[in-house]
Design an enzyme around this catalytic site. Structure first.
Site, PDB file in Angstrom:
ATOM      1  N   PHE A 111       6.856 -28.882 -20.510  1.00 63.77           N
ATOM      2  CA  PHE A 111       7.845 -28.995 -19.472  1.00 63.77           C
ATOM      3  C   PHE A 111       8.294 -30.369 -18.826  1.00 63.77           C
ATOM      4  O   PHE A 111       9.306 -30.224 -18.263  1.00 63.77           O
ATOM      5  CB  PHE A 111       7.561 -28.072 -18.420  1.00 63.77           C
ATOM      6  CG  PHE A 111       7.336 -26.695 -18.741  1.00 63.77           C
ATOM      7  CD1 PHE A 111       8.641 -25.807 -19.017  1.00 63.77           C
ATOM      8  CD2 PHE A 111       5.990 -25.922 -18.853  1.00 63.77           C
ATOM      9  CE1 PHE A 111       8.465 -24.595 -19.445  1.00 63.77           C
ATOM     10  CE2 PHE A 111       6.220 -24.551 -19.042  1.00 63.77           C
ATOM     11  CZ  PHE A 111       7.232 -24.051 -19.641  1.00 63.77           C
ATOM     12  N   VAL A 145       5.581 -33.700 -13.868  1.00 65.96           N
ATOM     13  CA  VAL A 145       5.508 -33.049 -12.565  1.00 65.96           C
ATOM     14  C   VAL A 145       5.201 -34.211 -11.450  1.00 65.96           C
ATOM     15  O   VAL A 145       3.959 -35.041 -11.555  1.00 65.96           O
ATOM     16  CB  VAL A 145       4.572 -32.160 -12.700  1.00 65.96           C
ATOM     17  CG1 VAL A 145       4.621 -31.374 -11.289  1.00 65.96           C
ATOM     18  CG2 VAL A 145       4.853 -31.063 -13.788  1.00 65.96           C
ATOM     19  N   ASP A 148       3.292 -17.544 -21.515  1.00 65.31           N
ATOM     20  CA  ASP A 148       2.542 -18.871 -21.219  1.00 65.31           C
ATOM     21  C   ASP A 148       1.254 -18.900 -20.466  1.00 65.31           C
ATOM     22  O   ASP A 148       0.968 -19.729 -19.562  1.00 65.31           O
ATOM     23  CB  ASP A 148       3.248 -20.066 -21.131  1.00 65.31           C
ATOM     24  CG  ASP A 148       2.578 -21.492 -21.878  1.00 65.31           C
ATOM     25  OD1 ASP A 148       1.558 -21.381 -22.701  1.00 65.31           O
ATOM     26  OD2 ASP A 148       3.073 -22.593 -21.388  1.00 65.31           O
TER      27      ASP A 148
END
Length: 604
Positions: free
Chosen positions: A298, A301, A411
């Site tokens: 993704f 972070v 996921d």
């Protein structure tokens, strides 16, 4: 009908109903459905509004005992003064038989028949009118008869799964049928969807009545008022529209602003907050490496502190496709409206060019995998491990069955389960796969991070078949990791044969020694061996190759929370890891263009 599976599912459904009724929340209404091995059992239980929780459960237990005496049919319905319980092998939740029903009249006649009849008719007529207008479809009221020094008690109730109009029609029919009981001093009218009762003998406390006076407006009078109000309101609205139009024309000329547009599917949802890029830069000191706390498929972070002092987690990813750019606001509207104790909250977002920044609540304890294997590795107690398993199951059950659309995570793994200050789990990254570039939504052994084949169900990895049971499979793998303290990829040498954690768990189960899967770091005095084995068996149920044999997550919650419910013995998978690897190396696409108004698939 397979009787064995049906009655196992019936036990699970009844157990779930009882658990719901036992909760001290003032709601004496429960529905549950169990579907295992193709046999469905729907159940409904309801207690009257004046009944205490303890008496509600006691009435339910008595009803269930009587239902079991009735025989081994595929449906039954028990009615009592204080409760009713029903189960069927089909969905009956919208049933309200308004043409037939049961009327039970007392055998004592009032000495003042005319006055008694008039008072009772007035009471139950008011209850018939008021009850569909209450929030819980229940009302209790009394009526005094001064000349007789008598008080009449009455209630009306509809099942909460009915619409207001169906409740109204059902009570209208029951009201008519109760007329057959008058002037007897008590009567009950029973139907699939509603219940009415009156009696000159108290059956609820005077402090348990409902104030029905504000609910007794006349429909015809209300319609007249509505017409008058509508005309006046229409004129006012027209004036407002004209004023608004003139203001918008002037506003466009002055600053060129444009009216925001919303899509029909999400316009009723409260969208996430929109943050400015500069605010997020300040919060992370220009996305400094010192603020970076993670990364993966993704993107990166960061930990950030907003202007108001709130600490947040900021995910930075790239929307590299037109698909993501077109749909991301709809996706974020859906995700941001998910509210559950065991799900990470999406607070807002920021988009800048191809970059998308997602702002989430921050979990200082990080992810579960860090506690089990990483930098924060510590010996979680048995109680803590069970709470994490149970909370994760509840979060998934909410996504699958309790939100207004079905969300499939796709996921589930230990790195996507975060822990709060009390070590309670919160599922992260649900609904985000669809926002990724196309090449990230393909399953490949060359792809590190998300969609790791160790957690992916075989029918999804091999054939791309997607359902809620894909999450159920992944959950089962996570449970085995939590119980054993081992990664699913860890190769376990058992009798000189290389085995994955899942294979090892199945071998232990088939030899009846699956309690040996429990982490050696746990003190045996912390847990009961039978409880540990049951949890392992539930995990194995979740990983069965036959999709229909896996339980729904709501059923998993029931199995975990009620020790009296027996699970169906799991059957070992017929898939082999080598078969999956061959298919995975071919990078099978997991994306789909299919859509559904009632199902939201994370990444669909």
């Amino acid at each position: 009908m397979n009787a064995r599976y049906f009655f196992n599912n019936l036990n699970t459904t009844l157990s779930s109903l009882r658990q719901q009724l036992s909760e001290e929340n003032g709601v004496h209404y429960a529905v549950a459905r169990t579907l295992l091995n193709g046999e469905s059992v729907w159940g409904l239980a309801s207690c009257r509004g004046y009944v205490s929780t303890a008496n509600c459960v006691a009435c339910f237990d008595y009803a269930v005992a009587q239902l079991r005496v009735c025989g081994r049919g595929n449906g039954a319905h028990a009615f009592y003064n204080d409760c009713d319980v029903r189960y069927e092998n089909n969905n009956f939740y919208a049933d309200a038989n308004i043409r037939a029903g049961i009327v039970i009249c007392g055998n004592t006649t009032s000495p003042q028949q005319t006055q008694f009849r008039k008072s009772v008719e007035g009471l139950i007529s008011d209850l018939r009118t008021a009850t569909p207008r209450t929030s819980d479809f229940y009302a209790a009221s009394t009526r005094e008869i001064p000349d007789l020094s008598t008080t009449i008690y009455g209630i009306a109730q509809c099942n909460l799964n009915l619409s207001q109009s169906v409740c109204k029609d059902c009570l209208k029919s029951r009201y008519s049928s109760l007329d057959d009981c008058l002037p007897n001093t008590n009567g009950r009218a029973i139907d699939n969807g509603c219940f009415m009762r009156y009696s000159s003998t108290p059956f609820f406390g005077l402090n348990q009545t409902t104030n029905i006076t504000p609910l007794l407006w006349d429909d015809n009078s209300n319609k007249k008022k509505s017409i008058i109000g509508g005309v006046v309101g229409g004129v006012c609205f027209l004036l407002l529209v004209i004023a608004f139009f003139l203001w918008r024309v002037r506003s466009k000329k002055s600053n060129g602003s444009q009216q925001d547009k919303s899509t029909g599917s999400t316009e009723l949802l409260q969208g996430p907050a929109r943050y400015s890029y500069n605010d997020l830069k300040v919060a992370t000191e220009n996305f400094s490496d010192e603020y970076k706390i993670g990364g993966g498929v993704f993107g990166e972070v960061y930990k950030g502190t907003l202007k108001d002092g709130e600490t947040v987690a900021i995910k930075k990813t790239v929307m590299a496709t037109n698909r993501a750019k077109i749909h991301f606001e709809d996706e974020l509207n859906i995700i941001s409206n998910v509210h559950h104790r065991h799900l990470i909250r999406l607070l807002g977002y920021c988009s800048k060019g191809p970059l998308l920044f997602l702002v989430h609540e921050f979990m200082d304890n990080g992810s579960l995998d860090q506690f089990l294997y990483g930098d924060k590795s510590r010996n979680l107690s048995w109680r803590q491990r069970f709470d994490i398993i149970f909370g994760t199951a509840r979060g998934l059950a909410y996504l699958h069955e309790q939100y207004h659309v079905t969300i499939i995570h796709r996921d589930i793994k230990t790195s996507n389960i975060l822990l709060d200050d009390e070590l309670q789990p919160k599922i992260a990254d649900f609904g985000l796969i669809r926002l990724l570039p196309e090449d990230k939504t393909h399953l490949s052994t060359k792809l590190a991070g998300s969609l790791d084949s160790g957690y992916v169900a075989p029918e999804y990895a091999i054939h791309g078949q997607l359902s809620e049971k894909v999450d159920t499979y992944s959950f089962g793998i996570v449970v085995l990791e939590i119980i054993s303290g081992k990664r699913c990829h860890d190769v376990i040498d058992h009798k000189s044969v290389n085995q994955s954690l899942l294979d090892h768990a199945w071998n232990l189960y088939e030899s009846g020694t699956h309690v040996n899967l429990v982490d050696d770091k746990l003190d045996a005095s912390e847990y009961v061996a039978e409880d540990a084995m049951k949890i392992i068996e539930i995990a194995l149920m979740c990983t069965q190759s036959q999709v229909s044999a896996r339980p729904a997550m709501s059923e998993v919650v029931t199995l975990l929370s009620d020790k009296s419910v027996d699970e169906i013995p799991p059957v070992r998978s017929t898939f082999h890891e080598d078969d999956i690897k061959i298919q995975v190396d071919n990078s099978i696409s997991l994306s789909s263009n299919a859509t559904a108004s009632s199902v939201y698939v994370s990444g669909r």
